[in-house]
Design a protein around this motif. Structure first.
Motif, PDB file in Angstrom:
ATOM      1  N   GLN C 102       0.813  -1.226   0.000  1.00 18.77           N
ATOM      2  CA  GLN C 102       0.000   0.000   0.000  1.00 18.77           C
ATOM      3  C   GLN C 102       0.843   1.271   0.000  1.00 18.77           C
ATOM      4  N   ARG C 103       2.123   1.145   0.277  1.00 20.41           N
ATOM      5  CA  ARG C 103       2.978   2.345   0.355  1.00 20.41           C
ATOM      6  C   ARG C 103       4.092   2.205  -0.684  1.00 20.41           C
ATOM      7  N   PHE C 104       4.029   3.035  -1.718  1.00 21.66           N
ATOM      8  CA  PHE C 104       4.949   2.934  -2.849  1.00 21.66           C
ATOM      9  C   PHE C 104       5.882   4.138  -2.841  1.00 21.66           C
ATOM     10  N   PHE C 105       7.135   3.856  -2.610  1.00 19.14           N
ATOM     11  CA  PHE C 105       8.126   4.913  -2.406  1.00 19.14           C
ATOM     12  C   PHE C 105       9.118   4.834  -3.571  1.00 19.14           C
ATOM     13  N   PHE C 106       8.933   5.714  -4.528  1.00 22.94           N
ATOM     14  CA  PHE C 106       9.792   5.685  -5.719  1.00 22.94           C
ATOM     15  C   PHE C 106      11.058   6.476  -5.458  1.00 22.94           C
ATOM     16  N   VAL C 107      12.193   5.847  -5.637  1.00 22.61           N
ATOM     17  CA  VAL C 107      13.486   6.532  -5.594  1.00 22.61           C
ATOM     18  C   VAL C 107      13.865   6.820  -7.035  1.00 22.61           C
ATOM     19  N   ASN C 108      13.872   8.089  -7.361  1.00 18.03           N
ATOM     20  CA  ASN C 108      13.986   8.506  -8.750  1.00 18.03           C
ATOM     21  C   ASN C 108      15.387   9.017  -9.064  1.00 18.03           C
ATOM     22  N   GLY C 109      15.897   8.627 -10.229  1.00 17.97           N
ATOM     23  CA  GLY C 109      17.225   9.046 -10.641  1.00 17.97           C
ATOM     24  C   GLY C 109      17.235  10.064 -11.770  1.00 17.97           C
ATOM     25  N   HIS C 110      16.056  10.533 -12.200  1.00 12.92           N
ATOM     26  CA  HIS C 110      16.007  11.362 -13.423  1.00 12.92           C
ATOM     27  C   HIS C 110      14.934  12.439 -13.301  1.00 12.92           C
ATOM     28  N   GLY C 111      15.347  13.673 -13.320  1.00 11.58           N
ATOM     29  CA  GLY C 111      14.403  14.775 -13.197  1.00 11.58           C
ATOM     30  C   GLY C 111      13.293  14.727 -14.237  1.00 11.58           C
ATOM     31  N   GLY C 112      13.639  14.261 -15.416  1.00 11.90           N
ATOM     32  CA  GLY C 112      12.648  14.193 -16.488  1.00 11.90           C
ATOM     33  C   GLY C 112      11.504  13.233 -16.218  1.00 11.90           C
ATOM     34  N   ASN C 113      11.658  12.362 -15.233  1.00 12.85           N
ATOM     35  CA  ASN C 113      10.570  11.432 -14.891  1.00 12.85           C
ATOM     36  C   ASN C 113       9.515  12.048 -13.987  1.00 12.85           C
ATOM     37  N   VAL C 114       9.863  13.126 -13.312  1.00 10.47           N
ATOM     38  CA  VAL C 114       9.031  13.570 -12.189  1.00 10.47           C
ATOM     39  C   VAL C 114       7.599  13.855 -12.601  1.00 10.47           C
ATOM     40  N   ALA C 115       7.433  14.659 -13.645  1.00  7.20           N
ATOM     41  CA  ALA C 115       6.072  15.046 -14.030  1.00  7.20           C
ATOM     42  C   ALA C 115       5.244  13.813 -14.392  1.00  7.20           C
ATOM     43  N   THR C 116       5.796  12.974 -15.241  1.00 10.18           N
ATOM     44  CA  THR C 116       5.034  11.803 -15.683  1.00 10.18           C
ATOM     45  C   THR C 116       4.748  10.851 -14.521  1.00 10.18           C
ATOM     46  N   LEU C 117       5.705  10.716 -13.635  1.00  6.59           N
ATOM     47  CA  LEU C 117       5.517   9.827 -12.482  1.00  6.59           C
ATOM     48  C   LEU C 117       4.403  10.366 -11.587  1.00  6.59           C
ATOM     49  N   ARG C 118       4.407  11.657 -11.353  1.00  5.04           N
ATOM     50  CA  ARG C 118       3.336  12.241 -10.521  1.00  5.04           C
ATOM     51  C   ARG C 118       1.991  12.081 -11.219  1.00  5.04           C
ATOM     52  N   ALA C 119       1.963  12.295 -12.515  1.00  6.59           N
ATOM     53  CA  ALA C 119       0.715  12.067 -13.264  1.00  6.59           C
ATOM     54  C   ALA C 119       0.268  10.615 -13.097  1.00  6.59           C
ATOM     55  N   ALA C 120       1.228   9.704 -13.151  1.00  8.01           N
ATOM     56  CA  ALA C 120       0.903   8.275 -13.031  1.00  8.01           C
ATOM     57  C   ALA C 120       0.266   7.953 -11.682  1.00  8.01           C
ATOM     58  N   PHE C 121       0.742   8.607 -10.636  1.00  7.85           N
ATOM     59  CA  PHE C 121       0.163   8.331  -9.315  1.00  7.85           C
ATOM     60  C   PHE C 121      -1.347   8.629  -9.324  1.00  7.85           C
ATOM     61  N   TYR C 122      -1.709   9.717  -9.985  1.00  4.57           N
ATOM     62  CA  TYR C 122      -3.135  10.050 -10.025  1.00  4.57           C
ATOM     63  C   TYR C 122      -3.896   9.123 -10.964  1.00  4.57           C
ATOM     64  N   GLU C 123      -3.236   8.635 -11.980  1.00  3.78           N
ATOM     65  CA  GLU C 123      -3.880   7.617 -12.817  1.00  3.78           C
ATOM     66  C   GLU C 123      -4.181   6.370 -11.959  1.00  3.78           C
ATOM     67  N   VAL C 124      -3.235   6.021 -11.107  1.00  6.25           N
ATOM     68  CA  VAL C 124      -3.446   4.902 -10.183  1.00  6.25           C
ATOM     69  C   VAL C 124      -4.629   5.178  -9.256  1.00  6.25           C
ATOM     70  N   TYR C 125      -4.621   6.334  -8.637  1.00  7.88           N
ATOM     71  CA  TYR C 125      -5.711   6.638  -7.701  1.00  7.88           C
ATOM     72  C   TYR C 125      -7.063   6.630  -8.421  1.00  7.88           C
ATOM     73  N   ALA C 126      -7.073   7.218  -9.623  1.00  6.67           N
ATOM     74  CA  ALA C 126      -8.328   7.275 -10.381  1.00  6.67           C
ATOM     75  C   ALA C 126      -8.807   5.870 -10.735  1.00  6.67           C
ATOM     76  N   GLU C 127      -7.877   5.017 -11.130  1.00  8.19           N
ATOM     77  CA  GLU C 127      -8.285   3.667 -11.503  1.00  8.19           C
ATOM     78  C   GLU C 127      -8.794   2.876 -10.294  1.00  8.19           C
TER      79      GLU C 127
END
Lengths: 248, 248, 248, 248, 248, 248
Positions: C102-127
């Motif tokens: 239930q707790r997903f903690f992404f350790v990110n290595g690339h600034g370019g991922n941030v926006a899409t990853l945050r968008a993905a979290f809401y796609e998860v919540y919406a689904e």
């Protein structure tokens, strides 16, 4: 009562009295030499607002860009792909259904939206059925084209004498002139009434209708005609909305 | 100059002078007890319009519904799924790029849109690259949050003394009161300033922030403050737009 | 404890003690003349593994290819379209949620991922909300960029004296040199510190930053610095993970 | 030569000598009581790396999560939906094709990936054809399952005497023991050799194969066997790769 | 019993006796100089119908267009992208599952469909699992290629003496000649037996196999052979269907 | 001339004489107590075939399953989601356009397909425009409902005297009886003529029209009527097709 101008607390109260909502949908596309790019969105928005005032219904946000692939050879035209518009409508209706809305009455300003919008309604029904099965809420979606009722038909014939046409019509241009009197445009148009007919893709459209009009004489538009058309549309559509809500 | 209030002929002329367009994007979501559901769309729309007047830029149609999944426990909130919003932005930008627009300046009214909007820009770039390869037009998309500039920061501190918060803020409520003085709402709020913090999904949001506000005291909003904020935002963002167009 | 190196029986036991999991996400993209194409994936993977060791948390498989559309003019760069990355994250989180994570903690290595990853979290919540309604599990997703914490900031300033930059940085190159000492590359770079700035699409990126670096002097990287940065990152992020799990 | 451990400058040089790349693809799924969740990804990765060393080929990033819907009743298993995996492969191949790669040789560690991967190859061909028509580059994708060659078949029969089975096999467990000797697991298994057969969805799988094994006796695995299997697989697959590149 | 030739009332009655349904799937693609474009759809349809008669099973509508990307350099060939075919199969199975069908037995006429069809089965399982969790119905999908059974193998060897090949085979052409005796085509073919081998994309296919045949001598086809093949296929597949339904 | 019964060589020759193709589309859905589940597909297929014979046009494969979400409460009904049907039509038309077909004339058997099919045409135009820009081929798609022409209207009134209705009509049942005389069904229906009206989702449909008919008296169907209707439809539609091809 416009959703944009209410608080969530007011929406909560509204939902105790009604499950219905009015959804304006327009388009952003060329409307000939003197018609505004926003004609369809403006007509849908102001008429929907009038219907909301007349019936006490909540009016949702206007969908400003619809399905206008065939207008894309004219600068300023915008379009959603049909598949995108279907996804958008699915999300709009799905969002509102979470709060308890069940009757979705789309006031449409653009003939080009009709097919995709109707397809979208079935995408909504299919999704609800998949997600909730027989426990799905009893959602109902319908659409009215603001110009397709007896009153507007009669008025158009009286005012424009067979020069209404089917795109960039004097009726819709009149309604926008009434709504935005500071944005009335004038343009020489030759011939006064554009040729009528059908079309396929965007290039075919532009080839057949080089200034963007189809069968219409929008030079006949006036804001006074616009007011009469607006009043007639609101009255007619308010009745349709009331009937929609009352259906068994 | 608003796209909705121009003709295609005027757009054609505009494109001879500029490749830029301003795109307002808001949200339709709860904004606490006295904030309008349309707050973010209203702020984006009126400020974008002001920037358009100040700079002579064309202003496209407002995207009224954005990414607001986290507000869905409050009636009246609407959301696009991130994937739908990406498709919509791809279609908006793609449509306008067909006509020769190349500089897309989104004026954003909702923090929740930022991630998805930025993702959408790269979806646009990727699609253009796939479709056109190295012949793709030099498209550039950027976004500004209207409240994120030094002028608005200073004014907010002066006017609201640390009670701005991060959702349903007195600043944004003030701007809507200035824009829609007939729709000013009053509501008792306890405490005056809501608790601050972060959140995860919609249920978590509502649990933490039961009346919808985060860290804010929107009871401090006034239309007069709204006018000052509006003026400051327009001035700041007009400069940002000009800089954007001038970039090599 | 890495998911890849456990059995399902061990995962079953772990789930009785914790609902949390660490998810490394990197990118496969150019990192300048002496940086590895895998830099972001390597940094995310080794630091996430370290955090797992420090906290006893399970560490999922590294997402090696992220959102790097803007690097595509440099050979070897790979990218997912934002919409694909959203689908991938939705499937990753959805899979693990089936087992009770239930707790997903992404350790990110690339600034370019941030926006899409945050968008993905809401796609998860919406689904989840669509599928399960109010019975949905209390899923929470968050991300940390390994370099965005006070400790790394301090160390970078000490070690690189303002020559960190924002892409192909000496910090990230150092971490990879520490992790893969057999793959240390040397390259002449002129100037020592690359120009700084922003960018739009891939062609614009390459035009502005012809060797791939932005604002950085990765020639300063050493494996010794890499070890210090690694240790600092693990310590800082282990605390962040612990806090994340403890949140109400 | 692993893509992750090269610089873009090295990739540029490589492309002058070869258009081929090796793409490992695994899965993250239960592998019985003593098999690692990462078994398939580990086998694909280490064997692909060995083939890269033997042939001088570049080896791309391992796809760690594949199509494992049928394993989802066992904790720790992860899956992409087939449609997501297709999109991912399309983006991987599409990215690399932009740089000039044309021969994509997937070394696969998981039988469950085969159908979706093959479908993905045709999605790639269809997209390239749509985008580029007859000017599309001559892309070729193929896959080999590391265990499907005469050498591995012979060795498996010699080492495991008909107790190989089809999931959580002693061969694959041996390879992971050779690759990760610190992560060797022991577990009582009853019966020594699991029942064989087929299955449909995840519940059906678990009902038929309650500890996750199909037809196998993975208790027979040893790291020494793993080394022999690894060597044989690398030798066999290196030949297949060379043949693939040489095809007219 | 063909679904197309029954009423819903008859289907309702059938469902009280069986949960199984036979689903023919073909392709619309070139089949060499004397093979019909509809060969695969025709074979699948007539054999499925025969199996339905032999077993009393309901036979659904034939999927006439499958995955034939590799045939697209030959006029008349049609294809679904793999992702489209997956969506189609998901909708077909999903629709029928709503009525209580649980055993889906695809009779396939085209080798090129196999991978995508198998991928689709897992898309179905994944979707059902997402939508219904452990309450999902016990759906089972399987496919048989009509020519892959011992009887057809034996007959092909007897009739065509090693000149069967793998595309535009005398077996499949014979079955269509039996089914559509009025559409028997004759064509000179040089050499009598086409070269055998594999292929990648559509251009590669056409380059290697310029008249569309692979390894086959379809000039040997006769309607009499077709009848024997048809009878053998029906008998073999009827047994397979019965076994499928009887599986625990 | 049916595509399924031609060789690719014959299609190649046909394309030298015509760019047109007839595409039948039906549905697989309940048609009341005595109507076949395949009614719409059968009508579209046989009439399209007749038009092909009358005009020398090539006739593509029938799309047997369309958009029938609203019939899903009746066993045996199948549906594609609108978004799936759009993808399918896009792939069908796109495939054929690769070979040089440019005029797509859909003969439709199901009113429920119309909206989605029209939406699909614009998806096709939008995709071609995106892929090929102004170099896109001049594709034109149109649809005719076989029952919507003056001849069929007149005949229906003559034969059924106002008892045609709008679903499970005596006209369509008659055509299927003519086409499949061995599958004529009889069923008591009470009342003889079903109630007329509209509907929303599938549950609403079944509630209003419990035996599946809307406004119709399909007990009046006969194969003789079917022949007359078939002949009239073929004659009328052959003219429409000829006109379509001749359009400037």
């Amino acid at each position: 009562m416009q959703l944009h101008l209410t608080t969530w607390v007011e929406v909560e109260a509204y939902l105790k009295t009604s499950r219905g909502i009015i959804m304006p949908i327009g388009s952003t596309e060329q409307h000939g030499p003197n018609g505004l790019v926003g004609t369809d969105a403006i007509c849908a928005e102001v008429i929907a607002r009038g219907v909301g005032e007349a019936t006490g219904a909540l009016v949702g946000p206007t969908i400003p860009v619809g399905m206008a692939v065939h207008h894309m050879e004219f600068p300023g035209s915008m379009t959603l792909k049909p598949s995108t518009l279907i996804a958008l409508v699915r999300d709009y209706v799905g969002s509102l259904a979470e709060h308890g809305f069940q009757r979705f009455f789309f006031v449409n300003g653009h003939g080009g939206n009709v097919a995709t919008l109707r397809a979208a309604f079935y995408e909504v029904y299919a999704e609800q059925r998949a997600l909730r099965g027989r426990d799905a809420p009893d959602l109902r979606c319908t659409l009215v084209n603001w110009w397709e009722n007896a009153e507007i038909g009669r008025l158009s014939r009286e005012l424009f004498q067979g020069k209404e046409g089917s795109h960039a019509t004097p009726s819709e241009v009149s309604v926008t002139q009434y709504a935005y009197p500071d944005s009335i445009k004038t343009a020489a148009m030759e011939p006064e009434q554009a040729p009528a007919g059908s079309f396929y893709d965007a290039r075919d459209f532009r080839r057949r209708y080089p200034d963007g009009r189809i069968g219409s004489a929008p030079g006949l538009a006036t804001p006074e005609h616009g007011k009469r058309l607006y009043d007639a549309a609101v009255e007619a559509i308010a009745k349709q909305y009331t009937t929609f809500l009352a259906e068994a």
